[in-house]
Design a protein around this motif. Structure first.
Motif, PDB file in Angstrom:
ATOM      1  N   ALA A   1      36.518  42.500  29.270  1.00  0.00           N
ATOM      2  CA  ALA A   1      36.148  43.846  28.841  1.00  0.00           C
ATOM      3  C   ALA A   1      34.857  44.350  29.476  1.00  0.00           C
ATOM      4  O   ALA A   1      34.655  45.555  29.583  1.00  0.00           O
ATOM      5  N   ARG A   2      33.975  43.437  29.876  1.00  0.00           N
ATOM      6  CA  ARG A   2      32.661  43.862  30.350  1.00  0.00           C
ATOM      7  C   ARG A   2      32.405  43.570  31.829  1.00  0.00           C
ATOM      8  O   ARG A   2      31.588  44.237  32.450  1.00  0.00           O
ATOM      9  N   LEU A   3      33.068  42.580  32.383  1.00  0.00           N
ATOM     10  CA  LEU A   3      32.808  42.211  33.770  1.00  0.00           C
ATOM     11  C   LEU A   3      34.001  42.455  34.693  1.00  0.00           C
ATOM     12  O   LEU A   3      33.813  42.761  35.868  1.00  0.00           O
ATOM     13  N   ALA A   4      35.204  42.337  34.167  1.00  0.00           N
ATOM     14  CA  ALA A   4      36.385  42.495  35.018  1.00  0.00           C
ATOM     15  C   ALA A   4      36.871  43.936  35.088  1.00  0.00           C
ATOM     16  O   ALA A   4      37.686  44.276  35.945  1.00  0.00           O
ATOM     17  N   THR A   5      36.382  44.794  34.184  1.00  0.00           N
ATOM     18  CA  THR A   5      36.801  46.194  34.155  1.00  0.00           C
ATOM     19  C   THR A   5      35.570  47.064  33.950  1.00  0.00           C
ATOM     20  O   THR A   5      34.449  46.575  33.912  1.00  0.00           O
ATOM     21  N   THR A   6      35.798  48.319  33.778  1.00  0.00           N
ATOM     22  CA  THR A   6      34.692  49.242  33.452  1.00  0.00           C
ATOM     23  C   THR A   6      34.634  49.491  31.947  1.00  0.00           C
ATOM     24  O   THR A   6      34.163  50.518  31.499  1.00  0.00           O
ATOM     25  N   GLY A   7      35.123  48.542  31.161  1.00  0.00           N
ATOM     26  CA  GLY A   7      35.125  48.693  29.713  1.00  0.00           C
ATOM     27  C   GLY A   7      33.728  48.751  29.140  1.00  0.00           C
ATOM     28  O   GLY A   7      32.735  48.465  29.799  1.00  0.00           O
TER      29      GLY A   7
END
Length: 545
Positions: free
Chosen positions: A516-522
Motif C-alpha cells: 500500500a505504501r511502497l509498491a503503489t501510490t497508496g
C-alpha cells in the motif's frame, strides 16, 4: 405525553475500555524494545485512562480552558493562570506514572520505552496535559549538566505528586518546567531573537542575569520555571527563568494575554514580557540554540508519540462506531468499502505506533551509530510525516461517524483540533525537513548504519529494494536536496516503518503495508487497499471485538 420516535441505531459512547490491554501492536512493541517489565503498570494505567471518569476529566479540561488573572483584588500584579480542577487531576495521573521524569532519574533498561508507552496511552485520552510534561522531561538532561542548579531541583523533578500550588520551588513537592523561545519577528528563526540578558555580577555559566524582552509563545505559563533564549554579548544563550525570585518575590515575567488557540485548549500558552526578569545561564554563553536543539530532539519525539496516540484513539472510535451503526440494512463494519477504509487506517496506525516506540528505544543509546541514526535522522523525519498524516487520518475517522463526528458531544472534534499542533510545534514541516537534510549531512556514519539496516530488512522484497534505491539516488543529488526535502523525509519514514513491520509484525500487516505504501501510490487517501484479503486480520488485530 406522546413520543415522536424511538432512538435506535446510534453507537454507544466508548467507555470502560483499556487502551493498553486492547492494543496488540503496543504490547508487542514494548516487549521487543525491552520494557515488558512495565506491562502490568501500563495495564493499570490503561484501566484508569479508559474509565468514564477520566473521559469526563478530558472533556471538562477542554470545555473550561485556563483563565489569566493579571491582578488581585487590591490591584497587585499577580499574573496567575487558573486551571479547571480537571487539568490538575490529569497532571496528577501523568506524574504518578512518572511520565515527567522517571526515565532520566530512575534509569533502567527499557525505561524510555516504558515512559513512551505511558505517554502514548495518556495522549489517547487528553493531549493538552502532555505539553508541560514533555517540556519538563526534555529539560532534565540539560539541567543535569548544571550541577549547582540541578542540586536545588532534583528532588522536585523526581517527585511523583503533582503540586499545583503557587509557591517558590523550594516549598513544592514537585516541579514543572516550560519553554519560551519564539518571538514576534522570528518564529522558527531563533537567531533573530531580540530579548537581551545582562549579567548581574561576573556572569558566565551558572551566573545570574537580568532579561529584558518578550516571548510570543511562552509554553505553559503555569510551570514553575522556563528555559528561555536571550541574547548576550556572545550570542543567543539559554537561561533558567524561575517564577519566583530567590528572596521569595515573584519574578518579573508579565503575562500579556493567553493565546486563543484552535486546539490544545486545556493547556495555556501565553505572550509575556520580561522586565529585568531574573535568570540563570544554562550552558555556555552564545551556545543557547545548540542547547535548545538538543532539547528539541526529545520534544519532537513526543510530537510523534502524541500524533500516533491521536491516530490510535480516532481509529478505535471509528471501528467502534462502524460496528454499532447500520446503513442500508447492514452494519457499517461489514460493508466492503468501509472495511477497506478501516483496514488501511488500522495499518497506518500500527505503523505509526511501531515507529514511535522504536524511536523511544533509541534515546538510551545516543552514541551507538544506529541508535543515533534513529534519533537524529528518523525522529525529525517522523515528526514531519506522522504529525502531518495524523491530520488527514483523524478527518477520515471523523467522516466514519458522519454528522455525529462533527458535533461537540463526541470526542472527534477535540481530536481533530488537537492534531495540527504537533505538526506546527517544535518546527513546522519545512523547518523539520531542512533539519533532516542537516542531519543527513552531519551524520554520515549514522546514515550508513541506517541504510544498512533498511537493506537487510528489504532482502527478498522487491518493492522495498526499489524504494531504498530511490532514496539512495535522492541522497546523492545534493543540488536538488532542498527541493525534494519533503519527499526525502517521507521516503525515510516509509522505509523505516516497512523495515519494522517486516521484522516484527504479522506477515499480513507487513505485506499489506509494503503493497500500500511502497509498491503503489497508496496512502493519498484512506480506503485504497488493492484487495480485501487482509482486512479481517487487520481489523481484528486493531480492535478486538
Amino acid at each position: 405525553m406522546w413520543q415522536t420516535h424511538e432512538v435506535f441505531n446510534q453507537a454507544p459512547p466508548l467507555r470502560g475500555w483499556n487502551p493498553f490491554a486492547s492494543d496488540a501492536a503496543l504490547q508487542a512493541a514494548i516487549a521487543r524494545e525491552g520494557a515488558a517489565w512495565h506491562a502490568e503498570a501500563l495495564a493499570r494505567q490503561g484501566g484508569i485512562l479508559g474509565s468514564a471518569e477520566t473521559s469526563e476529566l478530558a472533556a471538562s479540561a477542554e470545555r473550561r480552558p485556563p483563565v489569566l488573572i493579571s491582578h488581585d483584588a487590591s490591584g497587585q500584579r499577580i499574573d496567575r493562570v487558573v486551571f479547571d480542577p480537571a487539568w490538575t487531576a490529569l497532571l496528577r495521573l501523568l506524574y504518578r506514572a512518572g511520565v515527567h521524569a522517571s526515565a532520566w532519574l530512575e534509569p533502567r533498561p527499557g525505561a524510555h520505552v516504558a515512559r513512551a508507552a505511558a505517554f502514548f496511552l495518556h495522549g489517547q485520552i487528553e493531549a493538552g496535559s502532555l505539553c508541560p510534561v514533555t517540556m519538563t522531561f526534555a529539560s532534565i538532561p540539560i539541567l543535569q549538566r548544571e550541577r549547582a542548579l540541578f542540586a536545588t531541583l532534583a528532588d522536585r523533578l523526581r517527585g511523583r505528586e503533582y503540586d499545583a500550588r503557587e509557591l517558590p520551588l523550594s516549598a513544592k513537592r514537585s516541579a514543572m518546567i516550560g519553554m519560551g523561545m519564539t518571538e514576534k519577528q522570528g518564529g522558527s528563526d531563533l537567531r533573530s531573537i531580540t530579548t537581551s540578558a545582562r549579567p548581574l555580577g561576573a556572569g558566565g555559566r551558572g551566573g545570574h542575569y537580568a532579561l529584558v524582552g518578550h516571548k510570543w509563545f511562552f509554553s505553559a505559563p503555569g510551570c514553575d520555571a522556563h528555559l528561555v533564549l536571550a541574547r548576550t554579548d556572545e550570542g543567543p544563550s539559554c537561561f533558567f527563568l524561575p517564577h519566583w525570585l530567590p528572596d521569595g518575590r515573584r519574578n518579573h515575567v508579565r503575562i500579556q494575554r493567553l493565546k486563543d488557540k484552535l486546539g490544545n485548549r486545556s493547556n495555556a500558552s501565553a505572550e509575556v514580557e520580561f522586565e529585568d526578569a531574573f535568570g540563570v545561564l544554562v550552558g555556555e554563553a552564545g551556545r543557547g540554540i545548540a542547547t535548545i536543539m538538543e532539547m528539541a530532539a526529545q520534544t519532537r519525539l513526543d510530537c510523534v508519540l502524541g500524533s500516533a496516540a491521536l491516530m490510535r484513539r480516532a481509529l478505535v472510535e471509528a471501528i467502534h462506531h462502524a460496528r454499532h451503526r447500520s446503513a442500508f440494512g447492514r452494519a457499517l463494519a461489514t460493508q466492503p468499502l468501509m472495511r477497506n477504509l478501516l483496514a488501511e487506517l488500522a495499518l497506518e496506525s500500527e505503523a505509526a505506533t511501531a515507529l514511535a516506540i522504536r524511536l523511544a528505544s533509541a534515546v538510551a543509546s545516543p552514541e551507538d551509530p544506529l541508535a543515533r541514526a534513529w534519533r537524529r535522522i528518523v525522529t525529525p523525519a517522523a515528526k514531519f510525516w506522522i504529525c502531518k498524516r495524523a491530520i488527514a487520518f483523524i478527518a477520515e475517522c471523523m467522516e466514519v461517524w458522519g454528522g455525529n463526528g462533527y458535533v461537540e458531544d463526541g470526542p472527534m472534534p477535540r481530536l481533530y483540533r488537537e492534531a495540527p499542533v504537533n505538526s506546527i510545534w517544535e518546527g513546522s514541516g519545512n523547518v523539520i525537513c531542512l533539519d533532516v537534510l542537516r542531519a543527513l549531512g552531519r551524520e554520515p556514519e549514522a546514515l550508513e548504519a541506517l541504510l544498512a539496516e533498511f537493506a537487510d530488512a528489504a532482502a527478498g522484497e522487491p518493492a522495498m529494494q526499489r524504494a531504498l534505491a530511490g532514496l539512495a539516488s535522492q541522497l546523492h543529488a545534493p543540488a536538488d536536496a532542498q527541493w525534494h526535502a519533503r519527499r526525502t523525509a517521507m521516503q525515510l519514514v516509509l522505509l523505516a516503518q516497512a523495515a519494522l513491520l517486516r521484522r516484527h509484525a504479522p506477515t499480513v500487516v507487513a505485506e499489506t503495508f509494503i503493497a500500500a505504501r511502497l509498491a503503489t501510490t497508496g496512502g493519498q487517501v484512506g480506503g485504497l487497499l488493492a484487495t480485501p484479503a487482509a482486512a479481517q486480520g487487520l481489523l481484528a488485530r486493531a480492535w478486538p471485538g
